[in-house]
Design an enzyme around this catalytic site. Structure first.
Site, PDB file in Angstrom:
ATOM      1  N   ASP A 195       0.871  -1.169   0.000  1.00 42.75           N
ATOM      2  CA  ASP A 195       0.000   0.000   0.000  1.00 42.75           C
ATOM      3  C   ASP A 195       0.907   1.217   0.000  1.00 42.75           C
ATOM      4  OD1 ASP A 195      -1.641   2.160   0.594  1.00 42.75           O
ATOM      5  OD2 ASP A 195      -2.956   0.997   1.908  1.00 42.75           O
ATOM      6  N   TYR A 220      -5.731  11.172  -3.039  1.00 46.02           N
ATOM      7  CA  TYR A 220      -6.128  12.485  -2.498  1.00 46.02           C
ATOM      8  C   TYR A 220      -5.129  13.016  -1.478  1.00 46.02           C
ATOM      9  CZ  TYR A 220      -8.162   9.205   0.913  1.00 46.02           C
ATOM     10  OH  TYR A 220      -8.341   8.179   1.798  1.00 46.02           O
TER      11      TYR A 220
HETATM   12  C1  PLP Z   1      -5.115   7.039   3.236  1.00 49.48           C
HETATM   13  C2  PLP Z   1      -4.841   5.589   3.189  1.00 49.48           C
HETATM   14  C3  PLP Z   1      -5.789   4.709   2.682  1.00 49.48           C
HETATM   15  C4  PLP Z   1      -7.114   5.223   2.200  1.00 49.48           C
HETATM   16  O1  PLP Z   1      -8.044   4.230   1.993  1.00 49.48           O
HETATM   17  P1  PLP Z   1      -9.393   4.550   1.212  1.00 49.48           P
HETATM   18  O2  PLP Z   1     -10.065   3.228   1.164  1.00 49.48           O
HETATM   19  O3  PLP Z   1      -9.005   5.048  -0.147  1.00 49.48           O
HETATM   20  O4  PLP Z   1     -10.149   5.567   2.000  1.00 49.48           O
HETATM   21  C5  PLP Z   1      -5.473   3.371   2.637  1.00 49.48           C
HETATM   22  N1  PLP Z   1      -4.276   2.922   3.073  1.00 49.48           N
HETATM   23  C6  PLP Z   1      -3.333   3.754   3.567  1.00 49.48           C
HETATM   24  C7  PLP Z   1      -2.018   3.226   4.010  1.00 49.48           C
HETATM   25  C8  PLP Z   1      -3.601   5.109   3.647  1.00 49.48           C
HETATM   26  O5  PLP Z   1      -2.678   5.930   4.139  1.00 49.48           O
END
Ligand code: PLP
Length: 409
Positions: A195, A220
Site C-alpha cells: 500500500d 487524495y
Molecule cells: C489514506 C490511506 C488509505 C485510504 O483508503 P481509502 O479506502 O481510499 O479511503 C489506505 N491505506 C493507507 C495506508 C492510507 O494511508
C-alpha cells in the site's frame, strides 16, 4: 546584549525558499482567503488551479453540453489514461496501473484474487499498518499481525500466501524496505501487496525493479486529487491474466457494451474495474498529476528530505524542552514526507494550532503529524508553524482546549 542565535532563524527559511527550484509550483495551487499554513497534505492535498478548472469543465462542457457523448470522447478511457500517469511515478508500465474505487476496495480485490491463486491462507502484516488495511485483510484471509518487520520476516514460511504492508507508516512516517521484504516474501513463495498511499508523489518508487506483485494507493494525499478521488491499483503484467477480480461487473468485461449474459474478463488491467468510474471525482486528478510529473519525483523527494530535516532540527532546538518527542526516523532515507511528534497533549496542541492558523493533524492517542507536501509547502511556513507551536507550548495556550475529540483530523 543578548545576540539571538541565527542558527535556525527565519532568514534561513527565507533563503531556503529563494533557492528552492520548486517554489514556483506554489502558484499552481488555490490558497483560500485565510491563508492558513497547511501541514496536512499527507491526509488531503491542496486544490490545484488546473484541477479546479477541470472540475468546472467536466461539469459544464463534458456533462452539461456533451452529455452521454462524453463517455466516448474521454470518460471511458480515464481509468487507464490517469493510471498511465501514476505508472510513471511508481516505476510501473502503463498497462499495469488502473484508477478505480477506494484503496480499501482495491486491496480487497487484489488480496482476494491473490488468495485464489494459492492453497495457502495466511496473510502477514505488522501492527502499525493502516487500520483499514487490517480490517480488509482480516475479512479476506487468515490475518496474522506481527509486532514489527523483523518478526514478520522470521515468520515467513510455506503457509504464507501474502505479505501486505504500507510502504510508509501513517503514524511514524517510517519507510519499509520494499526490495528486501518483497524478495524475502518471494523466497517463501508468497505474494506481496504494497500500500503506497503515503509514498506516491513524494518518494520515487520502483515497483517493477523490486518485482512487486501488486500494489494499491490513494490519490487524495500527495497527489492532490481531491476528497474522494478514486484510488489506484497495480498488478505486475504477467500476473494480470491469471487473476480473477472478485467483484466482476460490467466494466470488468472484455466488451461491456455488448451486454452479454456470459462473463468474459477483459484481457488487461481493466478486468479490475467493477462499475461505472466516478468521473466527477476523477476530474481534478489528472491535471494535479501533470504538476507532480512536471516537478519531477526526484526533485520532490529532495525537497521533502530538506523539509523533514528542517522540521526535526527546529523541533530539537525549540520543542523537545517542552516534552515533544520526534518519533519519525532520524535517518532521512528512512522517512516519508511527514514528521510525527509525540506529546501527552497532542490533541489539544493540534486544536490550538488550528485556531492560530496552522493546520497539522492528529492521530490517536498522542501523535501530532506535520505533513510536508514538497510541491507547495515552503520553508517559511514550516518556520512559522514551529514557532507558533513553540509559543503555544511556552505559554501553555493548549491547556484551554478540551481533551474531548471531535471532527475529522
Ligand atoms: C489514506 C490511506 C488509505 C485510504 O483508503 P481509502 O479506502 O481510499 O479511503 C489506505 N491505506 C493507507 C495506508 C492510507 O494511508
Amino acid at each position: 546584549m543578548n545576540v539571538p542565535k541565527p542558527t535556525l532563524g527565519r532568514a534561513l527559511a527565507e533563503a531556503a525558499d529563494k533557492a528552492d527550484e520548486l517554489a514556483k509550483f506554489r502558484n499552481e495551487f488555490v490558497f483560500g482567503e485565510e491563508n492558513v499554513i497547511y501541514l496536512d497534505g499527507n491526509s488531503l492535498g491542496r486544490l490545484t488551479k488546473k484541477g479546479r478548472a477541470q472540475i468546472l469543465k467536466t461539469a459544464d462542457q463534458e456533462w452539461g453540453s456533451g452529455l452521454i457523448r462524453s463517455w466516448g470522447e474521454s470518460w471511458l478511457s480515464l481509468p487507464r489514461t490517469v493510471g498511465d500517469k501514476i505508472a510513471k511515478l511508481i516505476g510501473a508500465k502503463e498497462s499495469e496501473v488502473l484508477v478505480s474505487d477506494s484503496t480499501s476496495v482495491n486491496l480487497f480485490k487484489l488480496a482476494t484474487a491473490a488468495l485464489k491463486l494459492r492453497s495457502r491462507k495466511v496473510i502477514l502484516t505488522v501492527a502499525d499498518n493502516f487500520p483499514s488495511d487490517l480490517y480488509i485483510l482480516k475479512g479476506v484471509g487468515d490475518l496474522q499481525i506481527m509486532p514489527n518487520i523483523e518478526a514478520l520476516l522470521d515468520n515467513l514460511n510455506e503457509e504464507t500466501a501474502i505479505v501486505s504492508l504500507a510502504h510508509t507508516c501513517y503514524k511514524t512516517g517510517r519507510i519499509h524496505d520494499m526490495r528486501l521484504i518483497t524478495e524475502a516474501a518471494h523466497k517463501a513463495g508468497a505474494f506481496v501487496i504494497w500500500d503506497i498511499s503515503h509514498s506516491v508523489g513524494v518518494i520515487p518508487l520502483q515497483l517493477d525493479n523490486c518485482f512487486v506483485d501488486m500494489a494499491v494507493g490513494c490519490t487524495y494525499k500527495y497527489l492532490n486529487g481531491g476528497p474522494g478521488s478514486p484510488a489506484f491499483l497495480f498488478v505486475r503484467e504477467e500476473m494480470i491474466a491469471h487473476m480473477e477480480n472478485p467483484i466482476q461487473g460490467w466494466f470488468s468485461h472484455a466488451d461491456p457494451f455488448q451486454f452479454k449474459q456470459e462473463f468474459e474478463a477483459a484481457a488487461g488491467i481493466e478486468r479490475f474495474l467493477t462499475g461505472t468510474p466516478p468521473i466527477l471525482s476523477m476530474a481534478a486528478l489528472e491535471p494535479a498529476l501533470d504538476l507532480i510529473l512536471e516537478a519531477g519525483i526526484d526533485r520532490l523527494r529532495k525537497k521533502s528530505f530538506l523539509l523533514t530535516e528542517y522540521v526535526i532540527a527546529l523541533a530539537h532546538e525549540r520543542l523537545t524542552k517542552y516534552g515533544v518527542e520526534v518519533v519519525s526516523p532520524a535517518e532521512a532515507g528512512q522517512r516519508g514526507s511527514h514528521v510525527s511528534f509525540m506529546h501527552a497533549d497532542a490533541w489539544q496542541l493540534s486544536q490550538a494550532l488550528i485556531e492560530h492558523g496552522v493546520v497539522p493533524d492528529f492521530r490517536e492517542p498522542n501523535i501530532l503529524r506535520i505533513g510536508l507536501a514538497p510541491i507547495y509547502t515552503s520553508f517559511v511556513e514550516v518556520y512559522d508553524a514551529i514557532t507558533m507551536l513553540e509559543n503555544i507550548l511556552a505559554n501553555k495556550l493548549h491547556s484551554n482546549y478540551s481533551v474531548a475529540r471531535s471532527g475529522v483530523s
